[in-house]
Design a protein around this motif. Structure first.
Motif, PDB file in Angstrom:
ATOM      1  N   LYS A 254       0.800  -1.227   0.000  1.00 52.82           N
ATOM      2  CA  LYS A 254       0.000   0.000   0.000  1.00 52.82           C
ATOM      3  C   LYS A 254       0.836   1.283   0.000  1.00 52.82           C
ATOM      4  CE  LYS A 254      -3.803  -2.450   0.683  1.00 52.82           C
ATOM      5  NZ  LYS A 254      -4.159  -3.235  -0.445  1.00 52.82           N
ATOM      6  N   ALA A 255       1.897   1.289  -0.771  1.00 51.50           N
ATOM      7  CA  ALA A 255       2.722   2.490  -0.904  1.00 51.50           C
ATOM      8  C   ALA A 255       1.920   3.598  -1.575  1.00 51.50           C
ATOM      9  CB  ALA A 255       3.971   2.192  -1.718  1.00 51.50           C
ATOM     10  N   GLY A 256       2.320   4.822  -1.339  1.00 53.27           N
ATOM     11  CA  GLY A 256       1.628   5.957  -1.929  1.00 53.27           C
ATOM     12  C   GLY A 256       2.428   6.587  -3.052  1.00 53.27           C
ATOM     13  N   ARG A 257       1.723   7.271  -3.923  1.00 55.21           N
ATOM     14  CA  ARG A 257       2.289   8.089  -4.999  1.00 55.21           C
ATOM     15  C   ARG A 257       3.395   7.374  -5.775  1.00 55.21           C
ATOM     16  NH1 ARG A 257       3.892  13.594  -2.665  1.00 55.21           N
ATOM     17  NH2 ARG A 257       4.974  12.267  -1.205  1.00 55.21           N
ATOM     18  N   LEU A 258       3.081   6.207  -6.265  1.00 56.74           N
ATOM     19  CA  LEU A 258       4.033   5.395  -7.018  1.00 56.74           C
ATOM     20  C   LEU A 258       4.198   5.955  -8.428  1.00 56.74           C
ATOM     21  CD1 LEU A 258       5.786   2.860  -7.457  1.00 56.74           C
ATOM     22  CD2 LEU A 258       3.671   1.569  -7.786  1.00 56.74           C
ATOM     23  N   VAL A 259       5.441   6.196  -8.802  1.00 61.61           N
ATOM     24  CA  VAL A 259       5.733   6.707 -10.141  1.00 61.61           C
ATOM     25  C   VAL A 259       6.961   5.978 -10.687  1.00 61.61           C
ATOM     26  CG1 VAL A 259       7.123   8.656  -9.297  1.00 61.61           C
ATOM     27  CG2 VAL A 259       6.074   8.789 -11.533  1.00 61.61           C
ATOM     28  N   ILE A 260       6.933   5.708 -11.988  1.00 61.10           N
ATOM     29  CA  ILE A 260       8.064   5.075 -12.668  1.00 61.10           C
ATOM     30  C   ILE A 260       8.605   6.080 -13.672  1.00 61.10           C
ATOM     31  CG2 ILE A 260       8.814   3.151 -14.111  1.00 61.10           C
ATOM     32  CD1 ILE A 260       6.217   1.687 -13.069  1.00 61.10           C
ATOM     33  N   LEU A 261       9.884   6.398 -13.545  1.00 62.14           N
ATOM     34  CA  LEU A 261      10.532   7.335 -14.455  1.00 62.14           C
ATOM     35  C   LEU A 261      11.433   6.571 -15.408  1.00 62.14           C
ATOM     36  CD1 LEU A 261      11.654  10.090 -11.900  1.00 62.14           C
ATOM     37  CD2 LEU A 261       9.502   9.925 -13.166  1.00 62.14           C
ATOM     38  N   ASN A 262      11.263   6.807 -16.695  1.00 64.45           N
ATOM     39  CA  ASN A 262      12.083   6.172 -17.721  1.00 64.45           C
ATOM     40  C   ASN A 262      13.265   7.103 -18.005  1.00 64.45           C
ATOM     41  OD1 ASN A 262      13.236   5.307 -20.127  1.00 64.45           O
ATOM     42  ND2 ASN A 262      11.287   4.695 -21.017  1.00 64.45           N
ATOM     43  N   VAL A 263      14.436   6.767 -17.448  1.00 66.71           N
ATOM     44  CA  VAL A 263      15.620   7.633 -17.566  1.00 66.71           C
ATOM     45  C   VAL A 263      16.676   7.062 -18.504  1.00 66.71           C
ATOM     46  CG1 VAL A 263      15.265   8.691 -15.299  1.00 66.71           C
ATOM     47  CG2 VAL A 263      16.687   6.638 -15.486  1.00 66.71           C
ATOM     48  N   LYS A 264      16.355   5.992 -19.224  1.00 67.17           N
ATOM     49  CA  LYS A 264      17.383   5.310 -20.015  1.00 67.17           C
ATOM     50  C   LYS A 264      17.985   6.165 -21.122  1.00 67.17           C
ATOM     51  CE  LYS A 264      13.954   2.477 -22.321  1.00 67.17           C
ATOM     52  NZ  LYS A 264      13.554   1.100 -22.500  1.00 67.17           N
ATOM     53  N   GLU A 265      17.247   7.133 -21.630  1.00 62.91           N
ATOM     54  CA  GLU A 265      17.788   7.990 -22.691  1.00 62.91           C
ATOM     55  C   GLU A 265      18.785   9.025 -22.170  1.00 62.91           C
ATOM     56  OE1 GLU A 265      17.297   7.495 -25.938  1.00 62.91           O
ATOM     57  OE2 GLU A 265      16.058   5.761 -25.412  1.00 62.91           O
ATOM     58  N   ILE A 266      18.742   9.310 -20.869  1.00 64.83           N
ATOM     59  CA  ILE A 266      19.622  10.351 -20.327  1.00 64.83           C
ATOM     60  C   ILE A 266      20.527   9.856 -19.195  1.00 64.83           C
ATOM     61  CG2 ILE A 266      18.071  12.222 -20.981  1.00 64.83           C
ATOM     62  CD1 ILE A 266      17.209  12.350 -18.036  1.00 64.83           C
ATOM     63  N   SER A 267      20.454   8.573 -18.871  1.00 67.42           N
ATOM     64  CA  SER A 267      21.237   8.033 -17.765  1.00 67.42           C
ATOM     65  C   SER A 267      22.140   6.902 -18.242  1.00 67.42           C
ATOM     66  CB  SER A 267      20.304   7.506 -16.675  1.00 67.42           C
ATOM     67  OG  SER A 267      21.033   6.802 -15.701  1.00 67.42           O
ATOM     68  N   ALA A 268      23.369   6.911 -17.764  1.00 75.08           N
ATOM     69  CA  ALA A 268      24.306   5.841 -18.093  1.00 75.08           C
ATOM     70  C   ALA A 268      24.306   4.737 -17.034  1.00 75.08           C
ATOM     71  CB  ALA A 268      25.713   6.413 -18.232  1.00 75.08           C
ATOM     72  N   PHE A 269      23.617   4.953 -15.914  1.00 77.36           N
ATOM     73  CA  PHE A 269      23.717   3.999 -14.810  1.00 77.36           C
ATOM     74  C   PHE A 269      22.461   3.181 -14.550  1.00 77.36           C
ATOM     75  CE2 PHE A 269      22.612   8.107 -13.035  1.00 77.36           C
ATOM     76  CZ  PHE A 269      21.574   7.821 -12.165  1.00 77.36           C
ATOM     77  N   THR A 270      21.324   3.556 -15.117  1.00 79.01           N
ATOM     78  CA  THR A 270      20.093   2.793 -14.921  1.00 79.01           C
ATOM     79  C   THR A 270      19.094   3.147 -16.017  1.00 79.01           C
ATOM     80  OG1 THR A 270      18.472   2.064 -13.268  1.00 79.01           O
ATOM     81  CG2 THR A 270      18.887   4.442 -13.402  1.00 79.01           C
ATOM     82  N   ASP A 271      18.054   2.336 -16.134  1.00 83.03           N
ATOM     83  CA  ASP A 271      17.004   2.599 -17.113  1.00 83.03           C
ATOM     84  C   ASP A 271      15.752   3.212 -16.480  1.00 83.03           C
ATOM     85  OD1 ASP A 271      18.619   1.565 -19.102  1.00 83.03           O
ATOM     86  OD2 ASP A 271      17.644  -0.398 -19.114  1.00 83.03           O
ATOM     87  N   TYR A 272      15.456   2.797 -15.252  1.00 84.21           N
ATOM     88  CA  TYR A 272      14.228   3.252 -14.603  1.00 84.21           C
ATOM     89  C   TYR A 272      14.470   3.595 -13.145  1.00 84.21           C
ATOM     90  CZ  TYR A 272      11.982   1.170 -18.650  1.00 84.21           C
ATOM     91  OH  TYR A 272      11.611   0.863 -19.937  1.00 84.21           O
ATOM     92  N   PHE A 273      13.762   4.627 -12.684  1.00 82.86           N
ATOM     93  CA  PHE A 273      13.611   4.924 -11.270  1.00 82.86           C
ATOM     94  C   PHE A 273      12.185   4.568 -10.909  1.00 82.86           C
ATOM     95  CE2 PHE A 273      16.773   8.721 -10.969  1.00 82.86           C
ATOM     96  CZ  PHE A 273      17.820   7.860 -10.756  1.00 82.86           C
ATOM     97  N   VAL A 274      12.024   3.841  -9.829  1.00 82.38           N
ATOM     98  CA  VAL A 274      10.706   3.588  -9.273  1.00 82.38           C
ATOM     99  C   VAL A 274      10.688   4.337  -7.943  1.00 82.38           C
ATOM    100  CG1 VAL A 274       9.106   1.847  -8.400  1.00 82.38           C
ATOM    101  CG2 VAL A 274      10.526   1.336 -10.399  1.00 82.38           C
ATOM    102  N   ILE A 275       9.738   5.242  -7.791  1.00 81.62           N
ATOM    103  CA  ILE A 275       9.684   6.095  -6.603  1.00 81.62           C
ATOM    104  C   ILE A 275       8.317   5.942  -5.952  1.00 81.62           C
ATOM    105  CG2 ILE A 275       9.861   8.465  -5.739  1.00 81.62           C
ATOM    106  CD1 ILE A 275      11.483   9.110  -8.310  1.00 81.62           C
ATOM    107  N   CYS A 276       8.322   5.776  -4.626  1.00 81.00           N
ATOM    108  CA  CYS A 276       7.072   5.691  -3.885  1.00 81.00           C
ATOM    109  C   CYS A 276       7.315   6.182  -2.470  1.00 81.00           C
ATOM    110  CB  CYS A 276       6.529   4.263  -3.876  1.00 81.00           C
ATOM    111  SG  CYS A 276       7.562   3.091  -2.986  1.00 81.00           S
ATOM    112  N   ASP A 277       6.247   6.230  -1.670  1.00 83.28           N
ATOM    113  CA  ASP A 277       6.442   6.636  -0.279  1.00 83.28           C
ATOM    114  C   ASP A 277       5.527   5.864   0.650  1.00 83.28           C
ATOM    115  OD1 ASP A 277       3.891   8.098  -0.114  1.00 83.28           O
ATOM    116  OD2 ASP A 277       4.887   9.707  -1.210  1.00 83.28           O
ATOM    117  N   GLY A 278       5.888   5.950   1.925  1.00 81.94           N
ATOM    118  CA  GLY A 278       5.109   5.350   2.987  1.00 81.94           C
ATOM    119  C   GLY A 278       4.837   6.387   4.057  1.00 81.94           C
TER     120      GLY A 278
END
Length: 118
Positions: free
Chosen positions: A10-34
Motif C-alpha cells: 500500500k505504498a503511496g504516490r508510485l511513479v516510474i521514471l524512464n531515464v534510459k535515454e539520459i542516464s548511463a547507470f540505470t534505465d528506470y527509477f521507481v519512486i514511492c512513499d510510505g
C-alpha cells in the motif's frame, strides 16, 4: 515484480521514471512513499523478498535501518522508497521532470490491471 511488491504494501504516490535515454547507470527509477518508517521498511522488504524468490538480488541497499529513504539498486531499475516528508523535501521527480513517466494510482492493486504503458 517490483511494482506489484510495492503495491502489495500500500505504498503511496508510485511513479516510474524512464531515464534510459539520459542516464548511463540505470534505465528506470521507481519512486514511492510510505506514511511511517515501518511502512517504508516493509515496502523495501516486500520488494527484496519478491525479487529474491526470482533469483534477483540488489547490487546495493542504502538507508534500510533508518526507514526514511531506502534505495534498492537492481542495476536497470533503482527503487527509491521514501517516508512522505523526506520525499517532499528531496523532490526527486522535479530533478527528472523531462523524462517519460508512469504514475500508478494509489488504489491500484497490481500493475497488470493498468492499461497505461510507457
Amino acid at each position: 515484480m517490483i511494482v506489484n511488491a510495492i503495491l502489495e504494501k500500500k505504498a503511496g504516490r508510485l511513479v516510474i521514471l524512464n531515464v534510459k535515454e539520459i542516464s548511463a547507470f540505470t534505465d528506470y527509477f521507481v519512486i514511492c512513499d510510505g506514511t511511517s518508517d515501518r511502512q517504508v521498511q516493509a515496502i523495501a522488504g516486500s520488494v527484496q523478498e519478491r525479487m529474491k524468490k526470482s533469483g534477483i538480488h540488489p547490487l546495493g541497499v542504502e538507508g534500510e535501518s533508518a526507514g526514511k529513504w531506502i534505495l534498492l539498486d537492481y542495476a536497470d531499475v533503482i527503487v527509491h522508497i521514501f517516508h512522505q516528508p523526506v520525499r517532499e523535501f528531496y523532490d526527486l521527480e522535479r530533478l527528472w521532470d523531462d523524462v517519460p513517466r508512469m504514475e500508478i494510482p494509489d488504489e491500484a492493486t497490481e500493475l497488470n490491471s493498468l492499461s497505461n504503458g510507457m
